[in-house]
Write an enzyme that holds these catalytic residues in place. Structure first.
Site: not given
Length: 189
Positions: A119, A147, A149, A78-81
């Site tokens: 995703q 996920h 996250c 995940c690019e956010h976490h």
């Protein structure tokens, strides 16, 4: 541009120390380098190119009916976490004179999954890549993933699954074609 492995390991050491840990204690002494190597492996898709990956494995064929490759495992970050998401990808295409070597579908999934991702974008990238190398009349991709996250932090929902789809060409235009694909992959789970 990739950063040298020793520099990446140095950043992991700083993170460990920033968490209040002793990076020199026995269990953590080699962790910065192991983490740096793991991150390079988990994001190796940045170093890959679609044309090199496909390596001319597109073959002439009279097949013009739907081809489905189902349950391709995927592992992404995940690019956010920067936490993993894990799932499977289902791909279908309608060839028009050319078919793609079977293993190339898994390689395409891996190339895009092994990058920092969301995703939704991963689904689109895979569909567009298959379309570009096959010149298919239509391409469909469904990804279902869990996920970390969402499971390990935040709302901590252990049984949640995310599904995304991308329909191109005849899969977007024809409800019957789309329904056939979804039926074949058992999308009623």
């Amino acid at each position: 541009m990739t950063i040298p492995l020793d520099d990446l390991a140095g950043h992991y050491r700083a993170i460990i120390e920033g968490l209040g840990e002793n990076a020199d204690r026995e269990g953590l002494q080699d962790t910065p380098m192991r983490a740096a190597k793991a991150m390079q492996f988990l994001t190796r898709g940045y170093q890959q190119d679609l044309a090199d990956l496909v390596n001319n494995a597109v073959f002439e064929s009279a097949m013009d009916e739907m081809v489905v490759v189902q349950d391709i495992e995927l592992y992404s970050m995940c690019e956010h976490h920067m936490l993993p998401f894990i799932g499977k990808c289902h791909i279908a295409y309608l060839p028009q004179g050319r078919v793609l070597g079977l293993s190339k579908f898994a390689r395409i999934v891996d190339m895009y999954a092994r990058r920092l991702q969301i995703q939704e974008n991963l689904t689109r990238q895979i569909a567009e890549a298959v379309e570009s190398v096959t010149n298919a009349k239509g391409v469909a991709v469904v990804i279902e993933a869990q996920h970390m996250c969402m499971m390990m932090r935040g709302v901590e929902k252990q049984n949640s699954r995310m599904k995304t789809s991308m329909m191109l060409g005849q899969f977007r235009k024809s409800q019957a074609t789309r329904t056939e694909f979804l039926t074949l992959i058992g999308n009623n789970r």
